[in-house]
Design a protein around this motif. Structure first.
Motif, mmCIF file in Angstrom:
data_model
loop_
_atom_site.group_PDB
_atom_site.id
_atom_site.type_symbol
_atom_site.label_atom_id
_atom_site.label_comp_id
_atom_site.label_asym_id
_atom_site.label_seq_id
_atom_site.Cartn_x
_atom_site.Cartn_y
_atom_site.Cartn_z
ATOM 1 N N MET A 43 45.099 50.125 38.100
ATOM 2 C CA MET A 43 44.296 49.120 37.219
ATOM 3 C C MET A 43 43.103 48.866 37.821
ATOM 4 N N PRO A 44 41.599 50.252 36.545
ATOM 5 C CA PRO A 44 40.165 50.113 36.929
ATOM 6 C C PRO A 44 39.790 48.923 36.821
ATOM 7 N N ILE A 45 38.903 48.291 37.563
ATOM 8 C CA ILE A 45 37.791 46.544 37.866
ATOM 9 C C ILE A 45 36.417 46.609 38.426
ATOM 10 N N GLY A 46 35.884 47.849 38.388
ATOM 11 C CA GLY A 46 34.589 47.985 38.761
ATOM 12 C C GLY A 46 33.850 48.508 37.589
ATOM 13 N N ALA A 47 32.796 48.637 37.537
ATOM 14 C CA ALA A 47 31.936 49.890 36.044
ATOM 15 C C ALA A 47 31.998 49.024 35.066
ATOM 16 N N TYR A 48 31.602 47.161 35.162
ATOM 17 C CA TYR A 48 31.926 46.939 34.162
ATOM 18 C C TYR A 48 30.117 45.976 33.718
ATOM 19 N N ASP A 49 29.300 46.034 34.533
ATOM 20 C CA ASP A 49 28.559 45.544 34.355
ATOM 21 C C ASP A 49 26.932 45.844 33.878
ATOM 22 N N PRO A 73 33.569 47.471 25.809
ATOM 23 C CA PRO A 73 34.494 47.857 24.847
ATOM 24 C C PRO A 73 35.446 49.263 25.674
ATOM 25 N N VAL A 74 34.955 49.333 26.960
ATOM 26 C CA VAL A 74 35.315 50.654 27.802
ATOM 27 C C VAL A 74 35.232 50.541 29.045
ATOM 28 N N HIS A 75 35.106 49.509 30.106
ATOM 29 C CA HIS A 75 35.416 49.450 31.112
ATOM 30 C C HIS A 75 35.882 48.468 31.544
ATOM 31 N N THR A 76 37.425 47.683 31.543
ATOM 32 C CA THR A 76 37.901 46.402 32.207
ATOM 33 C C THR A 76 37.053 45.616 32.999
ATOM 34 N N ASP A 77 36.739 44.786 33.236
ATOM 35 C CA ASP A 77 36.354 44.023 34.599
ATOM 36 C C ASP A 77 37.511 43.424 35.410
ATOM 37 N N PRO A 78 37.391 42.846 36.621
ATOM 38 C CA PRO A 78 38.422 42.568 37.618
ATOM 39 C C PRO A 78 39.212 41.365 36.937
ATOM 40 N N GLU A 79 39.100 40.640 35.524
ATOM 41 C CA GLU A 79 40.059 39.768 35.073
ATOM 42 C C GLU A 79 40.775 40.469 34.091
ATOM 43 N N GLU A 80 40.252 41.029 33.761
ATOM 44 C CA GLU A 80 40.789 41.878 32.189
ATOM 45 C C GLU A 80 41.769 43.024 33.392
ATOM 46 N N ALA A 81 41.946 43.092 34.151
ATOM 47 C CA ALA A 81 42.456 44.082 34.318
ATOM 48 C C ALA A 81 43.711 43.662 35.143
ATOM 49 N N VAL A 82 43.675 42.802 35.639
ATOM 50 C CA VAL A 82 44.892 41.790 35.480
ATOM 51 C C VAL A 82 45.919 41.280 34.558
ATOM 52 N N LEU A 83 44.584 40.540 33.222
ATOM 53 C CA LEU A 83 45.880 40.854 32.253
ATOM 54 C C LEU A 83 46.578 41.453 31.590
ATOM 55 N N ALA A 84 45.776 42.797 31.977
ATOM 56 C CA ALA A 84 46.493 44.042 31.040
ATOM 57 C C ALA A 84 47.550 44.377 32.070
ATOM 58 N N SER A 126 26.952 51.419 37.587
ATOM 59 C CA SER A 126 26.713 50.266 37.000
ATOM 60 C C SER A 126 26.151 49.453 37.605
ATOM 61 N N GLY A 127 25.991 47.887 36.875
ATOM 62 C CA GLY A 127 25.107 46.763 37.460
ATOM 63 C C GLY A 127 25.755 45.952 39.100
ATOM 64 N N GLU A 128 27.396 45.618 38.477
ATOM 65 C CA GLU A 128 27.525 44.380 39.586
ATOM 66 C C GLU A 128 27.326 45.255 40.540
ATOM 67 N N PRO A 129 27.570 43.450 41.983
ATOM 68 C CA PRO A 129 27.534 43.806 43.295
ATOM 69 C C PRO A 129 28.563 45.223 44.161
ATOM 70 N N PRO A 130 28.963 46.011 45.043
ATOM 71 C CA PRO A 130 30.122 46.762 45.365
ATOM 72 C C PRO A 130 31.136 46.074 45.099
ATOM 73 N N LEU A 131 31.149 44.175 46.297
ATOM 74 C CA LEU A 131 32.414 44.528 46.557
ATOM 75 C C LEU A 131 32.505 43.642 45.765
ATOM 76 N N GLU A 132 31.785 43.003 44.431
ATOM 77 C CA GLU A 132 32.687 41.804 44.243
ATOM 78 C C GLU A 132 33.309 42.607 43.133
ATOM 79 N N PRO A 133 33.354 43.440 42.319
ATOM 80 C CA PRO A 133 35.542 43.192 41.735
ATOM 81 C C PRO A 133 36.624 43.334 42.975
ATOM 82 N N LEU A 134 36.111 43.546 43.994
ATOM 83 C CA LEU A 134 37.305 42.725 45.272
ATOM 84 C C LEU A 134 37.406 41.599 45.166
ATOM 85 N N ILE A 135 36.639 41.568 45.114
ATOM 86 C CA ILE A 135 36.451 39.350 45.193
ATOM 87 C C ILE A 135 36.373 39.001 43.814
#
Length: 436
Positions: free
Chosen positions: A353-359, A366-377, A397-406
């Motif tokens: 599941m993709p968890i990055g490139a969301y900000d 509409p086109v990139h799940t964030d980490p919470e949406e990836a878990v829901l999916a 995208s604009g999120e800090p590099p480690l944020e998706p994992l956290i």
């Protein structure tokens, strides 16, 4: 022989004549009589040409039953699915899922519609949205976050497992590139071994698997044609006889580059390759096969100024002779398709599941799940395990590099899923899916 494919498409509710409940911030409504705005030139890899509100919630994943709740005191329950009698036990029951389509012939040429715009689940952005994006400059993390976090990104390359024909393993090469070993076959997903792709800085972690260390590649699956998923320099490294499984409309691009076994599929279609090692089906004694099914995603396609949505986009479900299933989601936002995928392909063992490139979310939701949406999916598709991807490789995208994992670890805990079922691998690491 070329087959003409003219069957009606399975459109999303948004494009089947239904009207959204609100006008998205990113959509442009031209004055009466004015021409529609021309789509913008190709954005950097991973940047959508589709923005707007997220699609309606996913289809139910609880066996096709939607429970109804009272709408107000003194009234009967109301169901999101429509009318019918009101009552305390009122439910909307979906019909059983359709049987899987017969496998398509591998390598067959087909003729497709000129455009797949009817498959979009969000409208294309207007001039105002692109101007806001340029004004805010929010498509890259701030410099301080880069300097602090890039050295901490997990990178631990190791040997690729050789699980044999009855076991599945996955190795993360970075971004959406996986080495999947299933049914004795070695399958690459969206292989990108290049250091740099068009429109974005060079990768911030090395490729997790050296090209020379790969086993013989038996097949490649492509989710869509964006540059961070369809990399021509990487594909040129493959023998031209390598079977490619690609979305509808992308076959001509592959054949132009010399590939001779290109299988284009529409959503809900599948094709098969023989499993390796002469394995046979236990019940019939027939030659065992690995099935490749192309499934929907909430995304879009574009590679040049003139080919917006000229080819399809989606994910892949790989199934071996024992019924073990791996779902590769490709690039996708969150929406109703996940529940339907889980309904048609039950008992998925692992979801990539993709968890990055969301900000920023207003643009990329509409086109990139964030980490919470990836878990829901992952829950919607009914997958037992999830392996995050689409982060820690390219700055899209604009999120800090480690944020998706956290955030994905926190969302997994909040969902009360077993920690051992979150395969948050470092780039280059592998896991083996033990048979049940």
């Amino acid at each position: 022989m070329t087959e003409r494919t003219g069957q009606p498409s399975e459109r999303s509710p948004l494009t089947d004549g239904a009207t959204g409940s609100e006008t998205p911030e990113t959509a442009e409504t031209p004055p009466a009589g004015a021409p529609a705005p021309t789509p913008a030139a190709e954005a950097p890899a991973g940047t959508p040409a589709a923005a707007g509100p997220a699609p309606a919630g996913p289809a139910p994943a609880n066996g096709g039953t939607t429970h109804c709740a009272p709408s107000s005191p003194g009234e009967g329950p109301s169901c999101a699915g429509g009318g019918g009698r009101s009552g305390p036990t009122d439910v909307l029951v979906q019909p059983p899922p359709p049987a899987l389509s017969p496998p398509r012939p591998v390598g067959a040429r087909r003729i497709w519609p000129r455009s797949f715009t009817d498959r979009l689940t969000s409208p294309l952005p207007g001039v105002r949205a692109m101007a806001r994006l340029a004004r805010e400059g929010a498509m890259r993390p701030i410099g301080a976050a880069l300097a602090e976090e890039i050295p901490k990104l997990p990178f631990a390359p190791g040997p690729i497992p050789d699980p044999g024909p009855d076991t599945v393993s996955v190795t993360w090469a970075g971004h959406a590139s996986w080495v999947v070993r299933i049914g004795g076959l070695t399958v690459l997903t969206d292989p990108v071994w290049s250091r740099k792709i068009l429109g974005t800085p060079a990768r911030i972690t090395p490729v997790g698997v050296a090209w020379q260390d790969l086993p013989k590649v038996d097949a490649v699956v492509i989710s869509h044609n964006h540059y961070d998923h369809l990399d021509a320099p990487t594909l040129r490294r493959l023998p031209r006889s390598t079977p490619l499984f690609v979305p509808a409309g992308l076959g001509a691009w592959c054949r132009k580059r010399g590939f001779t076994t290109v299988t284009e599929l529409d959503w809900w279609e599948g094709a098969e390759l023989p499993a390796a090692g002469g394995a046979t089906e236990s019940k019939t004694g027939a030659r065992a096969r690995v099935r490749f099914d192309f499934v929907p995603a909430h995304h879009w396609s574009k590679r040049t100024l003139t080919d917006t949505c000229r080819s399809l986009w989606g994910g892949w479900v790989l199934t071996d002779q024992h019924g073990q299933r791996v779902y590769f989601a490709g690039d996708t936002g969150y929406g109703h398709w996940f529940g339907e995928i889980g309904r048609r392909y039950p008992d998925i063992d692992l979801a990539l599941m993709p968890i990055g490139a969301y900000d920023p979310r207003w643009m990329l939701r509409p086109v990139h799940t964030d980490p919470e949406e990836a878990v829901l999916a992952c829950q919607d598709v009914g997958a037992r395990r999830m392996a995050p991807m689409h982060w820690s490789t390219f700055l899209l995208s604009g999120e800090p590099p480690l944020e998706p994992l956290i955030r994905v670890r926190a969302a997994w805990r909040k969902a009360e899923r077993p920690r051992e079922d979150l395969w948050d691998l470092p780039v280059g690491a592998s896991r083996v899916l033990e048979p049940a």
